[in-house]
Design an enzyme around this catalytic site. Structure first.
Site, PDB file in Angstrom:
ATOM      1  N   TRP A 186       2.563  -6.324  12.923  1.00 14.18           N
ATOM      2  CA  TRP A 186       3.720  -5.827  12.187  1.00 14.18           C
ATOM      3  C   TRP A 186       5.007  -5.812  13.012  1.00 14.18           C
ATOM      4  CZ3 TRP A 186       4.457  -1.612  15.259  1.00 14.18           C
ATOM      5  CH2 TRP A 186       3.321  -0.984  15.784  1.00 14.18           C
ATOM      6  N   HIS A 244      -3.939  -9.103  12.795  1.00 20.51           N
ATOM      7  CA  HIS A 244      -4.120  -7.887  13.591  1.00 20.51           C
ATOM      8  C   HIS A 244      -5.464  -7.994  14.309  1.00 20.51           C
ATOM      9  CE1 HIS A 244      -4.543  -3.693  14.727  1.00 20.51           C
ATOM     10  NE2 HIS A 244      -3.376  -3.402  14.198  1.00 20.51           N
ATOM     11  N   GLU A 264      -7.305   5.103  15.443  1.00 18.89           N
ATOM     12  CA  GLU A 264      -6.932   3.685  15.454  1.00 18.89           C
ATOM     13  C   GLU A 264      -6.161   3.359  16.722  1.00 18.89           C
ATOM     14  OE1 GLU A 264      -4.713   2.102  12.195  1.00 18.89           O
ATOM     15  OE2 GLU A 264      -5.840   3.208  10.677  1.00 18.89           O
ATOM     16  N   GLU A 291      -2.970  -8.194   7.122  1.00 19.55           N
ATOM     17  CA  GLU A 291      -3.354  -7.811   8.483  1.00 19.55           C
ATOM     18  C   GLU A 291      -4.341  -8.801   9.107  1.00 19.55           C
ATOM     19  OE1 GLU A 291      -2.825  -3.052   8.770  1.00 19.55           O
ATOM     20  OE2 GLU A 291      -4.473  -3.683   7.481  1.00 19.55           O
ATOM     21  N   LYS A 292      -4.346 -10.017   8.627  1.00 15.33           N
ATOM     22  CA  LYS A 292      -5.322 -10.982   9.136  1.00 15.33           C
ATOM     23  C   LYS A 292      -5.064 -11.358  10.595  1.00 15.33           C
ATOM     24  CE  LYS A 292      -2.952 -15.029   7.102  1.00 15.33           C
ATOM     25  NZ  LYS A 292      -1.904 -14.256   6.382  1.00 15.33           N
ATOM     26  N   ASN A 310      -4.924   8.203   4.512  1.00 11.15           N
ATOM     27  CA  ASN A 310      -4.727   7.343   5.676  1.00 11.15           C
ATOM     28  C   ASN A 310      -3.246   7.315   6.028  1.00 11.15           C
ATOM     29  OD1 ASN A 310      -6.040   5.211   7.513  1.00 11.15           O
ATOM     30  ND2 ASN A 310      -4.210   4.167   6.769  1.00 11.15           N
ATOM     31  N   GLU A 311      -2.931   7.759   7.231  1.00  8.99           N
ATOM     32  CA  GLU A 311      -1.554   7.697   7.720  1.00  8.99           C
ATOM     33  C   GLU A 311      -0.550   8.150   6.658  1.00  8.99           C
ATOM     34  OE1 GLU A 311      -1.836   4.168  11.083  1.00  8.99           O
ATOM     35  OE2 GLU A 311      -1.029   3.660   9.115  1.00  8.99           O
ATOM     36  N   ARG A 330       0.847  -1.193   0.000  1.00  9.65           N
ATOM     37  CA  ARG A 330       0.000   0.000   0.000  1.00  9.65           C
ATOM     38  C   ARG A 330       0.882   1.241   0.000  1.00  9.65           C
ATOM     39  NH1 ARG A 330      -2.309   0.441   6.250  1.00  9.65           N
ATOM     40  NH2 ARG A 330      -0.290   0.368   7.285  1.00  9.65           N
TER      41      ARG A 330
END
Length: 698
Positions: free
Chosen positions: A328, A371, A320, A368-369, A160-161, A122
């Site tokens: 991560w 997370h 968030e 991110e599964k 985003n970020e 991303r």
């Protein structure tokens, strides 16, 4: 003074009361549509009243160039709205779809070696790409026009970020934009040469076309410090310009909806100048993920205090954080029992009027599964979801009791944070790679908390000079204006704590001459000739003992002169051959009506706890909470007009804490009260209301 946008906060849906916003990122496009109804039902069970949608949905919203599909998002937003759940709508521009990068590979980032950063993750786009900006703004316009009258949408979540993965780009687009940035900042090439000290190593520039990004120069070489510092400033500005282009277009179409983007403020270094960015949002938002280990709560509190400082004590949005583990880190530790509720309450205590998570439903596939999420893989029959529901009920109760609209009470002491100093001290040619600006403030925050004193954390441009006392912790860069603020503050009666590595250079990273701390030697009343880096190499000095029992590590100063107006409070004890034995380690100087303490070494949390009580006495400082119980972190939010006060009491220890308490708490998580006697377990929190109930005996 730079103008800031007026604070605007998302308003409740029609006929709903004002409440603490509670929810998280929602990614329905990751799931079949039959799951959506279950999501909405469980959100209601958890007390969720807001979600952010479409953050990474560009390819779903625009499957091909010129083709938009909003039908699925219309159905999702309709379901949410009917359930009384508001929406922060994202601009969806955080990551481009593959058709765009395939058609226009020139929008892709390049690293410092010139390699292309290909799709596969991303944020692989260039902030300075005019092509990418055009496509992003087309999407923003289409979204804004389509949803401009939708009553479920209460605000915009842009991007985003920013800079999380594309902070630095070294492409030709970036080169041309950097050249233009330098023209605007310096006007002439001679001014650039002066700022960057290009007489060194024959780096003289004849014209702006010779300005390159700080591309790869070899493994054992050093980039020009002034140029590198400016590139960090430029990179923050380039991303900000991209955000502002999105913001301005969307605002033109939906002027009544407030706009934000999520920062990444923590104690461990920063990507962007978030204080500068804070002036460009309608309300400040932050993403924060816990630091594993014993500093978990303190680091969270420090970071939240800094967000409150960036927001200038206006309500801010926790966009968030995690219900448990992230995905991560090398080791992704789970949260302990109680920490889901405790962490959220800590953010709220420091001014957050919104508590949101990444994400609502834990992903089944993708990077991110693993997370954690509000609804985990285990489903609703899980401790995480039960804690999510408990927190939703706590936030509802606090809202009904009037917490919304209160602000973090002003602390007696301010710790100053400076992004420019952080970036300058990251250079690879410094006295010690173990010392950065950001390595010092958290130690002060924690040491003060150990002494029962809560500190505010303020960016250097904020009003730290209105406090009874302030700390400049390794604020490496002090320009003339801030140096004068220091003089005015202390001479007018302020009590200032200054540490090693402060006031070393001006805003160009040119060293102030004449000895350290160059720009404020008169205020602190000492002169240091040299640094004393310490390390673990064989035969090297790896620590310095102070005669007050504290121990210094990593960095100290060689102080060779002390003004007549200054008093030495502690000295170094060292072997004779070092030439350091008896040199001043801590001093206090009288300057005008005030006093300035100088701590000439890195003492760490423990050394500061040992040293500060005597310094307080020397500086005629008394704190209401000084000498209190450092086992408890006490944070207050107050309503100035009514005097209503909410007091949050957090257990900072790994053992049970007992205290006397007047009144019944509103919230007691891993805690209990029996006939005025309270118990707070590890990871526990108690929240009280009003003056009477706030009179806890600690």
């Amino acid at each position: 003074m730079v103008d800031s946008r007026s604070h605007r906060w998302p308003q409740p849906l029609k006929e709903q009361p004002s409440r603490i916003w509670y929810g998280g990122d929602y990614n329905p496009d990751q799931w079949p549509e039959e799951v959506w109804d279950e999501d909405v039902e469980l959100m209601g069970e958890a007390g969720v009243n807001v979600v952010s949608v479409a953050i990474f949905s560009w390819s779903k919203l625009q499957p091909r160039e010129g083709i938009y599909d909003f039908d699925w998002l219309d159905r999702v937003i309709d379901k949410l709205g009917k359930a009384g759940i508001a929406v922060l709508l994202a601009s969806a521009t955080a990551s481009p779809p593959l058709w765009l990068t395939q058609e226009h590979p020139e929008v892709l980032l390049r690293n410092e070696r010139g390699d292309v950063i290909w799709p596969g993750a991303r944020q692989h786009w260039r902030p300075t790409s005019p092509i990418y900006r055009d496509y992003a703004l087309q999407l923003c316009r289409a979204l804004a026009e389509h949803y401009k009258d939708n009553p479920t949408i209460v605000g915009w979540h842009i991007g985003n970020e920013y800079g999380c993965h594309n902070r630095f780009d070294y492409s030709d687009d970036a080169m041309r934009a950097f050249q233009d940035w330098c023209k605007q900042r310096y006007q002439t090439i001679d001014a650039v040469n002066e700022a960057w000290g290009t007489a060194f190593w024959s780096q003289h520039l004849d014209n702006f076309t010779q300005i390159l990004p700080p591309r790869y120069i070899g493994d054992f070489n050093f980039m020009n410090p002034g140029k590198l510092l400016d590139y960090k400033r430029f990179s923050s500005d380039a991303l900000k310009a991209f955000y502002m282009a999105e913001r301005d277009l969307i605002q033109e179409i939906t002027p009544d909806l407030p706009i934000t983007t999520n920062f990444m403020v923590s104690s461990l270094g920063s990507t962007l100048d978030y204080d500068d960015w804070g002036r460009e949002v309608d309300f400040v938002s932050n993403d924060h993920y816990f630091s594993p280990g014993e500093q978990h709560l303190d680091e969270l509190a420090y970071s939240s205090a800094l967000v409150d400082g960036i927001s200038r004590k206006e309500p801010w949005w926790l966009m968030e954080h995690s219900t448990s583990a992230v995905n991560w880190r090398p080791i992704n530790y789970r949260k302990e029992p109680g920490q889901l509720v405790r962490d959220s309450m800590a953010h709220v205590s420091f001014g957050a009027d919104a508590v949101c998570y990444f994400q609502w439903r834990q992903s089944q596939a993708g990077a991110e599964k693993f997370h954690s999420a509000m609804l985990p893989h285990a489903g609703k029959d899980s401790q995480v979801f039960r804690d999510v529901c408990e927190l939703g009920e706590d936030l509802r109760l606090l809202s009904e009791e009037g917490l919304v609209g209160t602000t973090l009470a002003k602390a007696p002491i301010a710790i100053v944070q400076d992004y420019q100093s952080e970036w300058a001290t990251e250079h690879t040619a410094t006295p010690s790679q173990h010392v950065r600006h950001w390595t010092e403030p958290l130690d002060w925050f924690r040491a003060l908390a150990d002494l029962g004193i809560r500190a505010d954390v303020l960016p250097i441009s904020a009003a730290w000079d209105t406090y009874q006392a302030a700390v400049l912790p390794a604020v490496y860069i002090l320009d003339e204006a801030n140096s004068q603020r220091v003089r005015d503050y202390v001479s007018g009666g302020g009590k200032l704590f200054v540490t090693y590595y402060t006031g070393i250079s001006d805003e160009r990273d040119h060293v102030w001459l004449g000895g350290y701390p160059g720009s404020i030697r008169d205020v602190v009343g000492i002169r240091s000739e040299e640094f004393i880096p310490m390390g673990s190499d064989e035969g090297a000095l790896n620590y310095l003992q102070l005669d007050n029992g504290a121990v210094a590590h990593d960095m100290a100063d060689v102080i060779t002169s002390v003004a007549a107006s200054a008093r030495v409070v502690a000295s170094f004890q060292a072997p004779k051959h070092t030439g350091l034995n008896g040199l001043p380690a801590i001093t206090v100087n009288t300057f005008g009506e005030g006093k300035a303490a100088y701590v000439a070494c890195k003492l760490g949390r423990e050394g500061l706890v040992l040293s500060l009580p005597e310094l307080f006495t020397e500086m005629d400082l008394t704190f209401e909470q000084a000498g209190g119980n450092g086992d408890i972190l006490r944070v207050e939010r107050e309503q100035q007009e009514t005097g209503t006060k909410f007091v949050f009491l957090f257990n900072r220890c790994d053992h049970e804490i007992e205290l006397d308490l007047a009144g019944e708490p509103l919230v007691a998580s891993l805690a209990g009260v029996d006939d005025g006697h309270a118990r707070i377990d590890p990871n526990g929190v108690i929240v009280l209301k009003d003056e009477k109930e706030a009179s806890a005996s600690l």
